[in-house]
Structures are given as C-alpha cells and as structure tokens.
Design a protein around this motif. Sequence first.
Motif, PDB file in Angstrom:
ATOM      1  N   GLU A 116       0.838  -1.193   0.000  1.00 11.63           N
ATOM      2  CA  GLU A 116       0.000   0.000   0.000  1.00 11.63           C
ATOM      3  C   GLU A 116       0.875   1.247   0.000  1.00 11.63           C
ATOM      4  O   GLU A 116       2.006   1.230   0.493  1.00 11.63           O
ATOM      5  N   ALA A 117       0.331   2.329  -0.551  1.00 12.48           N
ATOM      6  CA  ALA A 117       1.021   3.618  -0.527  1.00 12.48           C
ATOM      7  C   ALA A 117      -0.020   4.727  -0.559  1.00 12.48           C
ATOM      8  O   ALA A 117      -1.098   4.563  -1.137  1.00 12.48           O
ATOM      9  N   VAL A 118       0.304   5.848   0.069  1.00 10.42           N
ATOM     10  CA  VAL A 118      -0.540   7.035  -0.004  1.00 10.42           C
ATOM     11  C   VAL A 118      -0.115   7.834  -1.227  1.00 10.42           C
ATOM     12  O   VAL A 118       1.070   8.112  -1.407  1.00 10.42           O
ATOM     13  N   ILE A 119      -1.057   8.181  -2.074  1.00 13.63           N
ATOM     14  CA  ILE A 119      -0.746   8.929  -3.282  1.00 13.63           C
ATOM     15  C   ILE A 119      -0.963  10.418  -3.024  1.00 13.63           C
ATOM     16  O   ILE A 119      -1.982  10.827  -2.469  1.00 13.63           O
ATOM     17  N   ASP A 145      -7.995  13.181   2.005  1.00 14.18           N
ATOM     18  CA  ASP A 145      -8.685  14.406   1.613  1.00 14.18           C
ATOM     19  C   ASP A 145      -7.727  15.571   1.378  1.00 14.18           C
ATOM     20  O   ASP A 145      -8.088  16.546   0.729  1.00 14.18           O
ATOM     21  N   HIS A 146      -6.506  15.475   1.898  1.00 11.56           N
ATOM     22  CA  HIS A 146      -5.479  16.472   1.608  1.00 11.56           C
ATOM     23  C   HIS A 146      -4.360  15.760   0.853  1.00 11.56           C
ATOM     24  O   HIS A 146      -3.670  14.917   1.423  1.00 11.56           O
ATOM     25  N   SER A 175      -6.191  14.405   8.628  1.00 14.40           N
ATOM     26  CA  SER A 175      -6.432  13.899   7.274  1.00 14.40           C
ATOM     27  C   SER A 175      -7.164  12.573   7.348  1.00 14.40           C
ATOM     28  O   SER A 175      -6.813  11.700   8.148  1.00 14.40           O
ATOM     29  N   ARG A 176      -8.177  12.431   6.514  1.00 14.67           N
ATOM     30  CA  ARG A 176      -8.941  11.178   6.511  1.00 14.67           C
ATOM     31  C   ARG A 176      -8.854  10.503   5.144  1.00 14.67           C
ATOM     32  O   ARG A 176      -8.674  11.155   4.110  1.00 14.67           O
ATOM     33  N   GLU A 177      -8.960   9.203   5.169  1.00 12.90           N
ATOM     34  CA  GLU A 177      -8.944   8.422   3.929  1.00 12.90           C
ATOM     35  C   GLU A 177     -10.270   8.609   3.195  1.00 12.90           C
ATOM     36  O   GLU A 177     -11.333   8.504   3.789  1.00 12.90           O
TER      37      GLU A 177
END
Length: 214
Positions: A116-119, A145-146, A175-177
């Motif tokens: 997994e990775a945050v884009i 959301d950011h 910050s939320r997914e």
Amino acid sequence: MGEYSHVVPGLYYPGTATKSCALSYRWFRDTFGEDYARLDSRASRAPIGADGLLFHPYLNGELTPYGNANLCASFIGVRACHTKDHFARAVLEGVALSLLDCKTALGELRIPVGNEAVILGGGAKSPLWRQIVSDALGMTLIERDHTDSSFGSAMLAGAAVGVFPSLERAPALCSREVSRTQPDAQRTREYGRLFGVYQAVQRALEPIYNGAAR
C-alpha cells in the motif's frame, strides 16, 4: 537514490523520484490543449499500452534510477492509427512506468515497499491516473482528503508548536482516507510486459542523448 534523515530521531528513509510526474501531464495539456477532465476522458478510451505508443517522461532528465540530466522525453512507436486519445494515455502510463522504475530500484536494494502507498500531488485527483499507477505498481493506493505534499510540512509545524500531541497522531487528526484504488492482477501483468519495453527503449536512447549533450 538518496538517503534522508527522518523527522523521528534515529530513523531514515530512502528517496526515489520521478523528475517530471504531474509536470508531464501539465506540459501535455498546455502544449496540446484541453483541460485535465477532457484529457482523462480521452485517455480512458485508449487501451492499456495505447496500441504500442510509449512515452518516457524525461522532460528535465531523470532521477531514479538513471541519475541522468541528459535524458529527454519521447513518444516512441507512433503510427497513423494513433489519436490524441492514445497520446494522452501514453503520458499517464509513461509516468506510471517511471514510478515502477523507482519501485524496482528499491527492490534491487532489498528495501521493502509493502502493498500500500498514499498517493500525493496533483495526479492523485484523477481516478483514471490513480488506477493506472495502482495497476502498474501492483499496489493499493490510498487517497486522503489532503493530497498536497506541503500539508505534511504544516503538520510538522503544528506538532512542533504543540497543536498536536505527537507527530504520530497528527495525520489521524488532520487527514482522513477518502478512497482506495486496488490493482487489477491482469492489468499488472500487462504493465509488467510493457515495462520491459519501456526499459529497453531507455537503454537504446540513452547513448544518443548522452552523445547529443557533448
């Protein structure tokens, strides 16, 4: 690839980078016209691999894994059947394959990447591009959301002045997914095959670009 000190004492992180990521799409938009939504619509109509059209996003050279400022961007495999739809998709796929180059470099150094990775960044706003990158990397991409990378700096500043109880708690509070993009196994295999072509073209063209720079 660089090695950087982490904000948490005693930790570090490896840094890989594609030099022209969202910049490639902005260049394409500014040069050939239409807005991002229209270009995404066009790109969605072209198949994976853009019917043989390949883009290398080396508009300003490339960092990982080549570290070569002489490399140039290119469209390879252009035929009379190709339309603007194909060119738009080729740009999105070329950037995704450049990111796969970064992931591959980490793997060769036995640095675990995970699934997994945050884009982040402007490209994170495009559902199509998120899917292409997810498929190419074979990873789940988490959108928050950011998505601006500067938001992290703001959280660090907040933690430093006591707005947040700790660095670890700051992301959960701020910050939320909002979405998860899952890779499709068949498309990941197709991009794996395309990646071999991508690398072969890079190897073939690099000596030409190096010679032209002398």
